[in-house]
Design a protein around this motif. Structure first.
Motif, PDB file in Angstrom:
ATOM      1  N   PRO A  99      15.434  -6.896   0.721  1.00 46.01           N
ATOM      2  CA  PRO A  99      14.333  -7.278  -0.169  1.00 46.01           C
ATOM      3  C   PRO A  99      14.366  -6.541  -1.507  1.00 46.01           C
ATOM      4  CG  PRO A  99      13.519  -6.826   2.036  1.00 46.01           C
ATOM      5  CD  PRO A  99      14.941  -6.367   2.007  1.00 46.01           C
ATOM      6  N   ARG A 145       6.362 -12.928  -3.538  1.00 42.27           N
ATOM      7  CA  ARG A 145       5.051 -13.308  -3.026  1.00 42.27           C
ATOM      8  C   ARG A 145       4.204 -12.109  -2.643  1.00 42.27           C
ATOM      9  NH1 ARG A 145       8.657 -13.074   0.670  1.00 42.27           N
ATOM     10  NH2 ARG A 145       8.254 -12.681   2.853  1.00 42.27           N
ATOM     11  N   TRP A 146       4.844 -10.974  -2.333  1.00 48.27           N
ATOM     12  CA  TRP A 146       4.083  -9.808  -1.881  1.00 48.27           C
ATOM     13  C   TRP A 146       3.516  -9.003  -3.021  1.00 48.27           C
ATOM     14  CZ3 TRP A 146       6.443  -5.473  -3.786  1.00 48.27           C
ATOM     15  CH2 TRP A 146       7.790  -5.619  -4.157  1.00 48.27           C
ATOM     16  N   ARG A 147       3.951  -9.318  -4.273  1.00 50.11           N
ATOM     17  CA  ARG A 147       3.452  -8.524  -5.401  1.00 50.11           C
ATOM     18  C   ARG A 147       2.020  -8.869  -5.709  1.00 50.11           C
ATOM     19  NH1 ARG A 147       7.769  -5.955  -7.901  1.00 50.11           N
ATOM     20  NH2 ARG A 147       9.715  -6.931  -7.306  1.00 50.11           N
ATOM     21  N   ARG A 148       1.314  -7.876  -6.245  1.00 52.12           N
ATOM     22  CA  ARG A 148      -0.078  -8.098  -6.589  1.00 52.12           C
ATOM     23  C   ARG A 148      -0.225  -9.057  -7.731  1.00 52.12           C
ATOM     24  NH1 ARG A 148      -3.700  -3.122  -7.509  1.00 52.12           N
ATOM     25  NH2 ARG A 148      -1.734  -2.151  -8.041  1.00 52.12           N
ATOM     26  N   LEU A 174      11.791   4.932   1.487  1.00 50.92           N
ATOM     27  CA  LEU A 174      11.760   3.876   2.502  1.00 50.92           C
ATOM     28  C   LEU A 174      12.984   3.982   3.415  1.00 50.92           C
ATOM     29  CD1 LEU A 174      10.421   0.831   0.475  1.00 50.92           C
ATOM     30  CD2 LEU A 174       9.205   2.322   2.059  1.00 50.92           C
ATOM     31  N   TYR A 231      -0.480  -7.833   2.412  1.00 51.05           N
ATOM     32  CA  TYR A 231       0.639  -7.025   1.945  1.00 51.05           C
ATOM     33  C   TYR A 231       0.112  -5.669   1.474  1.00 51.05           C
ATOM     34  CZ  TYR A 231       3.651 -11.051   2.288  1.00 51.05           C
ATOM     35  OH  TYR A 231       4.372 -12.084   2.775  1.00 51.05           O
ATOM     36  N   PRO A 271       6.630  -2.812   1.034  1.00 54.49           N
ATOM     37  CA  PRO A 271       5.667  -3.654   0.305  1.00 54.49           C
ATOM     38  C   PRO A 271       5.882  -5.146   0.527  1.00 54.49           C
ATOM     39  CG  PRO A 271       7.154  -2.522  -1.220  1.00 54.49           C
ATOM     40  CD  PRO A 271       7.459  -2.001   0.149  1.00 54.49           C
ATOM     41  N   TRP A 272       7.106  -5.534   0.928  1.00 62.45           N
ATOM     42  CA  TRP A 272       7.406  -6.968   1.096  1.00 62.45           C
ATOM     43  C   TRP A 272       7.171  -7.431   2.525  1.00 62.45           C
ATOM     44  CZ3 TRP A 272      10.531  -3.472  -1.421  1.00 62.45           C
ATOM     45  CH2 TRP A 272      11.344  -2.716  -0.596  1.00 62.45           C
ATOM     46  N   ARG A 273       6.588  -6.583   3.363  1.00 58.64           N
ATOM     47  CA  ARG A 273       6.233  -7.000   4.708  1.00 58.64           C
ATOM     48  C   ARG A 273       4.733  -6.782   4.877  1.00 58.64           C
ATOM     49  NH1 ARG A 273      10.348  -9.092   4.338  1.00 58.64           N
ATOM     50  NH2 ARG A 273      12.297  -8.798   5.474  1.00 58.64           N
ATOM     51  N   GLU A 288       0.470  -3.675  -0.938  1.00 62.28           N
ATOM     52  CA  GLU A 288       0.056  -3.393  -2.319  1.00 62.28           C
ATOM     53  C   GLU A 288      -1.394  -3.798  -2.569  1.00 62.28           C
ATOM     54  OE1 GLU A 288       2.594  -4.430  -5.492  1.00 62.28           O
ATOM     55  OE2 GLU A 288       4.151  -3.096  -4.749  1.00 62.28           O
ATOM     56  N   ARG A 289      -1.937  -4.628  -1.698  1.00 63.62           N
ATOM     57  CA  ARG A 289      -3.325  -5.054  -1.892  1.00 63.62           C
ATOM     58  C   ARG A 289      -4.307  -4.110  -1.195  1.00 63.62           C
ATOM     59  NH1 ARG A 289      -0.855 -10.301  -1.060  1.00 63.62           N
ATOM     60  NH2 ARG A 289      -0.514 -11.172  -3.133  1.00 63.62           N
ATOM     61  N   HIS A 309      15.433  -5.622   6.374  1.00 59.46           N
ATOM     62  CA  HIS A 309      14.027  -5.438   6.011  1.00 59.46           C
ATOM     63  C   HIS A 309      13.792  -4.395   4.935  1.00 59.46           C
ATOM     64  CE1 HIS A 309      12.754  -8.038   9.280  1.00 59.46           C
ATOM     65  NE2 HIS A 309      13.592  -7.400  10.058  1.00 59.46           N
ATOM     66  N   ALA A 348      10.465 -14.533  -3.267  1.00 59.79           N
ATOM     67  CA  ALA A 348      10.785 -13.104  -3.208  1.00 59.79           C
ATOM     68  C   ALA A 348       9.662 -12.255  -3.778  1.00 59.79           C
ATOM     69  CB  ALA A 348      12.082 -12.831  -3.961  1.00 59.79           C
TER      70      ALA A 348
END
Lengths: 247, 246
Positions: free
Chosen positions: A167, A244-247, A146, B125, B88-90, B127-128, A163, A242
């Motif tokens: 995170p 929220r984006w995880r599956r 990244l 996101y 992944p967090w965006r 990861e989905r 960004h 923090a």
């Protein structure tokens, strides 16, 4: 029935019931009943003593927490990115991690006098190595892919930090915060007990000298409640945000 | 638009404990014409990714020059990596918008998302998403910055054949809307023939240029697998050294 048993209120009630019956059984000033304790707690709150001392301790907690987290994060990121320095300072960290809290506190008071600054320094010195170690782990685990992507698309320093790096460090910072509050909370009382004339630790010291177990328990309840509130209202929501984006 | 001249005299990785110095690239000259779609073909481990990293400026430890002729402006480079490399967090949309240079509006992004069939997913996101979708997002991000040079490093490996074909078609479609120089790395000769204006064959390390061929099949005929296959057979029978690479 089963679900009622599993409800957290039930387990709290059971705890109070056990306490009550044990106190009734012993009939000793060393273990007052919950009723007496809550009555004392109410009295301390109304008199303003508890809010005053609790406020002082919380202020110290806040200052030392911010200092320890801030300095520890900077040092952790730095060490995580510079392998040679990291290897050099690793032994230092191990030493500081293993110095008993009480030793740091005594040394601070001996070197800097019985002052507010010495008290804060003692707390920060106890917490700092922990934060450094945790954040350093995070900085080491930064995703190179990244970072390369950010470089290829010319993100620049600020965008990359905000960004891409932040995170990734955030879960480590939350982890450090949670263990940090628990640790500082306990150390700060010892610091106050040994060298301050206000705060929760000082009050507990007084109660101890007067063998006032009711007072000690009342302050403990106030204490635990406040910490639980900080955890539930601040740290947990931050953690959820923090993730929220995880599956 | 201008040509891009790549001249790498020497790229080596210093010796590490256990292994000696690795000479990755030596005396490699490639010229990319303005708006040309070039496919680099070579065996795996032949330093193709190294080459792209040099061009993208991710690695500056080499002897040689990479420059554009003409107005001497550095090219605006987009890089599509082997893995999608989305944050992944965006969200999908945020991932794309973050890559945009300041001052560029989002209309082009809307259009690209539409073409790639991602309009519905822009709030998701990464990861989905499935791998194929993530690849398409990475493709949109690469096109969205309106690059003068697009680097692509085997961007469609590990996609199943129908998905890969579909994404390849989308790639050509958006590229034809706004042609710019593309450097596409692959080890799949059929894929290269389907996409490229010109094929560049690279040797095993230390990598150097083996052979260049222009692909003369018209773009509209490239969906025809027989055409591609015929071209491939001609190529291999004419240049036995190429078949040794693959």
């Amino acid at each position: 029935m089963r679900s009622a048993l599993q409800h957290p209120i039930f387990s709290s009630l059971l705890f109070l019931a056990l306490w009550q019956s044990l106190a009734l059984l012993l009939v000793s000033p060393a273990l007052p009943t919950p009723c007496v304790v809550f009555h004392a707690l109410y009295g301390e709150i109304v008199s303003g003593r508890l809010p005053y001392h609790l406020g002082i301790t919380l202020a110290r907690l806040l200052v030392s927490f911010v200092l320890a987290m801030g300095l520890g994060t900077l040092a952790g990121i730095f060490l995580g990115q510079h392998e040679k320095l990291d290897r050099f300072f690793d032994n230092w960290l191990v030493i500081f991690l293993n110095v008993p809290a009480l030793v740091t506190i005594i040394l601070c008071y001996v070197w800097f006098g019985l002052t507010e600054a010495a008290a804060i320094t003692a707390v920060v010195a106890n917490k700092l190595p922990n934060v450094v170690v945790t954040v350093r782990e995070g900085a080491r685990a930064l995703d190179r892919d990244l970072l390369e992507m950010a470089q290829a698309y010319r993100f620049g320093r600020w965008k990359t930090l905000r960004h891409v790096i932040w995170p990734q460090l955030f879960p480590y910072l939350i982890g450090a915060s949670r263990t940090g509050i628990a640790l500082i909370w306990k150390i700060i009382l010892v610091v106050e007990l040994l060298g301050r004339s206000n705060g929760m630790g000082y009050q507990l010291h007084l109660f101890f000298q007067m063998f006032n177990v009711t007072g000690i328990l009342a302050y403990t309840i106030a204490f635990v409640t406040v910490i639980q509130l900080i955890e539930a209202l601040l740290l947990k929501p931050l953690d959820r945000h923090a993730k929220r984006w995880r599956r | 638009m201008s040509r891009i001249l790549i001249d790498i005299r020497n790229k080596a990785y210093p010796a590490r404990h256990g292994s000696g110095e690795h000479r990755a690239i030596e005396n490699l000259h490639i010229e990319l014409g303005a708006g040309e779609f070039v496919c680099l073909v070579g065996p795996s481990g032949c330093g193709k990714t190294t080459l792209l990293n040099l061009i993208a400026g991710l690695d500056r430890q080499f002897e040689g020059t990479i420059k554009t002729d003409g107005k001497a402006k550095t090219p605006r480079i987009a890089y599509m990596f082997q893995n999608p490399r989305l944050l992944p967090w965006r969200t999908v949309r945020e991932n794309i918008d973050l890559a945009l240079p300041g001052g560029q509006d989002g209309k082009a992004v809307d259009h690209l998302l539409e073409v790639m069939g991602l309009s519905q997913s822009q709030g998701q996101y990464p990861e989905r998403l499935s791998l194929g979708m993530s690849r398409r997002v990475a493709l949109v991000r690469a096109f969205a910055i309106q690059p003068t040079l697009l680097l692509m490093d085997e961007p469609f490996v590990s996609l199943d054949a129908p998905t890969a074909r579909r994404v390849r078609q989308l790639l050509i479609r958006v590229w034809l809307e706004r042609p710019h120089t593309v450097m596409f790395v692959t080890h799949d000769l059929r894929e290269a023939i389907t996409l490229a204006d010109r094929l560049v064959f690279l040797s095993a390390p230390p990598t150097t240029l083996l052979h260049e061929v222009a692909v003369d099949i018209p773009r509209h005929a490239r969906e025809d697998e027989a055409e591609v296959e015929a071209f491939r057979n001609r190529l291999i029978s004419g240049h036995p050294e190429i078949s040794a690479l693959l």
